[in-house]
Design an enzyme around this catalytic site. Sequence first.
Site, PDB file in Angstrom:
ATOM      1  N   SER A 290       0.053  -9.576   8.045  1.00 12.96           N
ATOM      2  CA  SER A 290       1.504  -9.692   7.869  1.00 12.96           C
ATOM      3  C   SER A 290       2.245  -8.589   8.607  1.00 12.96           C
ATOM      4  O   SER A 290       1.984  -7.401   8.407  1.00 12.96           O
ATOM      5  CB  SER A 290       1.858  -9.627   6.378  1.00 12.96           C
ATOM      6  OG  SER A 290       1.352 -10.736   5.694  1.00 12.96           O
TER       7      SER A 290
ATOM      8  N   HIS B 192       3.540 -14.623   9.843  1.00  8.20           N
ATOM      9  CA  HIS B 192       2.301 -15.097  10.474  1.00  8.20           C
ATOM     10  C   HIS B 192       2.671 -16.195  11.472  1.00  8.20           C
ATOM     11  O   HIS B 192       3.036 -17.312  11.077  1.00  8.20           O
ATOM     12  CB  HIS B 192       1.323 -15.641   9.427  1.00  8.20           C
ATOM     13  CG  HIS B 192       0.702 -14.582   8.577  1.00  8.20           C
ATOM     14  ND1 HIS B 192      -0.646 -14.281   8.623  1.00  8.20           N
ATOM     15  CD2 HIS B 192       1.234 -13.744   7.673  1.00  8.20           C
ATOM     16  CE1 HIS B 192      -0.903 -13.303   7.763  1.00  8.20           C
ATOM     17  NE2 HIS B 192       0.232 -12.975   7.171  1.00  8.20           N
TER      18      HIS B 192
ATOM     19  N   HIS C  20      -4.690 -18.311   3.935  1.00 10.03           N
ATOM     20  CA  HIS C  20      -4.947 -17.564   2.709  1.00 10.03           C
ATOM     21  C   HIS C  20      -5.405 -18.503   1.599  1.00 10.03           C
ATOM     22  O   HIS C  20      -4.990 -19.666   1.533  1.00 10.03           O
ATOM     23  CB  HIS C  20      -3.690 -16.836   2.232  1.00 10.03           C
ATOM     24  CG  HIS C  20      -3.158 -15.819   3.188  1.00 10.03           C
ATOM     25  ND1 HIS C  20      -2.376 -16.171   4.266  1.00 10.03           N
ATOM     26  CD2 HIS C  20      -3.285 -14.464   3.224  1.00 10.03           C
ATOM     27  CE1 HIS C  20      -2.036 -15.062   4.927  1.00 10.03           C
ATOM     28  NE2 HIS C  20      -2.579 -14.025   4.319  1.00 10.03           N
TER      29      HIS C  20
ATOM     30  N   TYR D  33      -4.449 -18.324  -1.453  1.00  8.06           N
ATOM     31  CA  TYR D  33      -3.316 -18.667  -2.318  1.00  8.06           C
ATOM     32  C   TYR D  33      -2.458 -19.805  -1.767  1.00  8.06           C
ATOM     33  O   TYR D  33      -1.654 -20.395  -2.500  1.00  8.06           O
ATOM     34  CB  TYR D  33      -2.441 -17.445  -2.606  1.00  8.06           C
ATOM     35  CG  TYR D  33      -1.744 -16.828  -1.401  1.00  8.06           C
ATOM     36  CD1 TYR D  33      -0.656 -17.441  -0.790  1.00  8.06           C
ATOM     37  CD2 TYR D  33      -2.176 -15.606  -0.892  1.00  8.06           C
ATOM     38  CE1 TYR D  33      -0.031 -16.862   0.302  1.00  8.06           C
ATOM     39  CE2 TYR D  33      -1.548 -15.023   0.198  1.00  8.06           C
ATOM     40  CZ  TYR D  33      -0.466 -15.652   0.785  1.00  8.06           C
ATOM     41  OH  TYR D  33       0.154 -15.081   1.871  1.00  8.06           O
ATOM     42  N   GLU D  34      -2.621 -20.123  -0.476  1.00  5.15           N
ATOM     43  CA  GLU D  34      -1.880 -21.248   0.096  1.00  5.15           C
ATOM     44  C   GLU D  34      -2.463 -22.597  -0.343  1.00  5.15           C
ATOM     45  O   GLU D  34      -1.890 -23.646  -0.056  1.00  5.15           O
ATOM     46  CB  GLU D  34      -1.887 -21.159   1.619  1.00  5.15           C
ATOM     47  CG  GLU D  34      -1.132 -19.967   2.174  1.00  5.15           C
ATOM     48  CD  GLU D  34      -1.238 -19.883   3.683  1.00  5.15           C
ATOM     49  OE1 GLU D  34      -0.414 -20.526   4.368  1.00  5.15           O
ATOM     50  OE2 GLU D  34      -2.144 -19.178   4.186  1.00  5.15           O
TER      51      GLU D  34
ATOM     52  N   ALA E  26      -1.716  -6.209   5.496  1.00  4.05           N
ATOM     53  CA  ALA E  26      -0.737  -5.405   4.768  1.00  4.05           C
ATOM     54  C   ALA E  26      -1.211  -5.313   3.325  1.00  4.05           C
ATOM     55  O   ALA E  26      -1.666  -6.309   2.757  1.00  4.05           O
ATOM     56  CB  ALA E  26       0.637  -6.067   4.841  1.00  4.05           C
TER      57      ALA E  26
ATOM     58  N   MET F 111      -4.429  -9.641  -0.482  1.00  3.31           N
ATOM     59  CA  MET F 111      -4.783 -11.041  -0.717  1.00  3.31           C
ATOM     60  C   MET F 111      -5.527 -11.678   0.452  1.00  3.31           C
ATOM     61  O   MET F 111      -5.456 -12.899   0.645  1.00  3.31           O
ATOM     62  CB  MET F 111      -3.504 -11.840  -1.000  1.00  3.31           C
ATOM     63  CG  MET F 111      -2.638 -11.263  -2.097  1.00  3.31           C
ATOM     64  SD  MET F 111      -1.035 -12.104  -2.194  1.00  3.31           S
ATOM     65  CE  MET F 111      -0.133 -10.964  -3.264  1.00  3.31           C
ATOM     66  N   SER F 112      -6.231 -10.894   1.238  1.00  2.00           N
ATOM     67  CA  SER F 112      -6.907 -11.450   2.418  1.00  2.00           C
ATOM     68  C   SER F 112      -8.118 -10.598   2.764  1.00  2.00           C
ATOM     69  O   SER F 112      -8.614  -9.829   1.955  1.00  2.00           O
ATOM     70  CB  SER F 112      -5.932 -11.500   3.604  1.00  2.00           C
ATOM     71  OG  SER F 112      -5.598 -10.183   4.024  1.00  2.00           O
TER      72      SER F 112
ATOM     73  N   ASN G  61       3.568  -0.804   0.450  1.00  3.39           N
ATOM     74  CA  ASN G  61       4.247  -0.380  -0.781  1.00  3.39           C
ATOM     75  C   ASN G  61       3.246   0.414  -1.607  1.00  3.39           C
ATOM     76  O   ASN G  61       2.029   0.276  -1.433  1.00  3.39           O
ATOM     77  CB  ASN G  61       4.762  -1.591  -1.572  1.00  3.39           C
ATOM     78  CG  ASN G  61       3.638  -2.475  -2.084  1.00  3.39           C
ATOM     79  OD1 ASN G  61       3.052  -3.250  -1.315  1.00  3.39           O
ATOM     80  ND2 ASN G  61       3.316  -2.358  -3.355  1.00  3.39           N
TER      81      ASN G  61
ATOM     82  N   HIS H  35       7.970  -9.100  -0.128  1.00  2.42           N
ATOM     83  CA  HIS H  35       7.405  -9.445   1.177  1.00  2.42           C
ATOM     84  C   HIS H  35       8.250  -8.906   2.329  1.00  2.42           C
ATOM     85  O   HIS H  35       7.725  -8.606   3.406  1.00  2.42           O
ATOM     86  CB  HIS H  35       7.254 -10.965   1.296  1.00  2.42           C
ATOM     87  CG  HIS H  35       6.390 -11.400   2.440  1.00  2.42           C
ATOM     88  ND1 HIS H  35       5.072 -11.008   2.562  1.00  2.42           N
ATOM     89  CD2 HIS H  35       6.653 -12.170   3.519  1.00  2.42           C
ATOM     90  CE1 HIS H  35       4.563 -11.529   3.667  1.00  2.42           C
ATOM     91  NE2 HIS H  35       5.502 -12.232   4.267  1.00  2.42           N
TER      92      HIS H  35
END
Length: 318
Positions: A40, A73, A97, A99-100, A127, A233-234, A257, A291
């Site tokens: 990201s 992306h 991902h 989650y997609e 990220a 998440m990746s 963050n 995000h």
Amino acid sequence: MEDTLSAPNAYVRAAETAQYVRSQLPEALQNPKVAIVCGSGLGGLADTIEAEPKVELAYGSIPNFPRSTVQGHAGKFVFGQIGPQKTPVALLVGRAHFYEGHTMDLVTFATRVCKLLGVETMIVTNAAGGLNQNYHVGDIVCLNDHLFMAGFVGVHPLRGPNIDEFGVRFPPLSDAYDLDLRRRTHQAWVKLGLDKQQRRLHEGVYAFVAGPTYETRAECRMLSMLGADVVGMSTVPEIVVARHAGMRILAFSLVTNVAVLEAGSRGDDPEIQSMSHGELTEHLSKGKANHEEVLLAGREAANDMQALVKQILVSLYE
């Protein structure tokens, strides 16, 4: 494309995709040595390659390829050369991902295509939220290990019949994060003078979570106590499949963050009793990830990340 691939079909489809991709490339780019996965906000890594020869293939035009739907992306396969040795490289600008809604088979499909294209080394970027309280937004973390919580309970990219064409049934992961590549990373950081600036380079442990929600305060504390320095998440499924296929791995997290580890206020805390609804919302929102911040931090760190990756590859193939 079917949502779940059997072992024979997974290999056949990856081979079919690799054959198509190679057919779209000039001879100089047909056997990339390195693949770089751009996380990201880090699509600018594609700017590290030479202007010519260069080929871009949209994911939607590639047979069997999953499509990324995430902001930041771009969703394209970029091929070119990098460094004075004109090393052929492939860049995945955007990723699929879990989650997609993709299965782990599809999340890692591009990794297997890279293997069949001849890739020897994968550089994976992402990220991530900083769990280690010594990390600051904009810092870069060279990963040296991971926690794969989903894999512990069977949500694993190697679950099912083993694909012998790629690797062995029980691949070890204690050596997943290549020590020579990590050494080159620290050397490149100093050589480029990046150690003289505010942004810092760390080594740390990445925790994979499924998403798409960011973690709760309690979840952040749990992951921190388990030894994780960053969370995202990746990346981990890709690394597992890349190591299964015998590729060398270098991975980076950009801290976008800093996770909130302290517990939130209780409803009976004296300090909040006189706060308005707006003040309560602001009080609870301190440190909340979003995000847009991820993309902003990616843009600000892009130049340093690009220079670092390019210098590592120059040292690797000089």
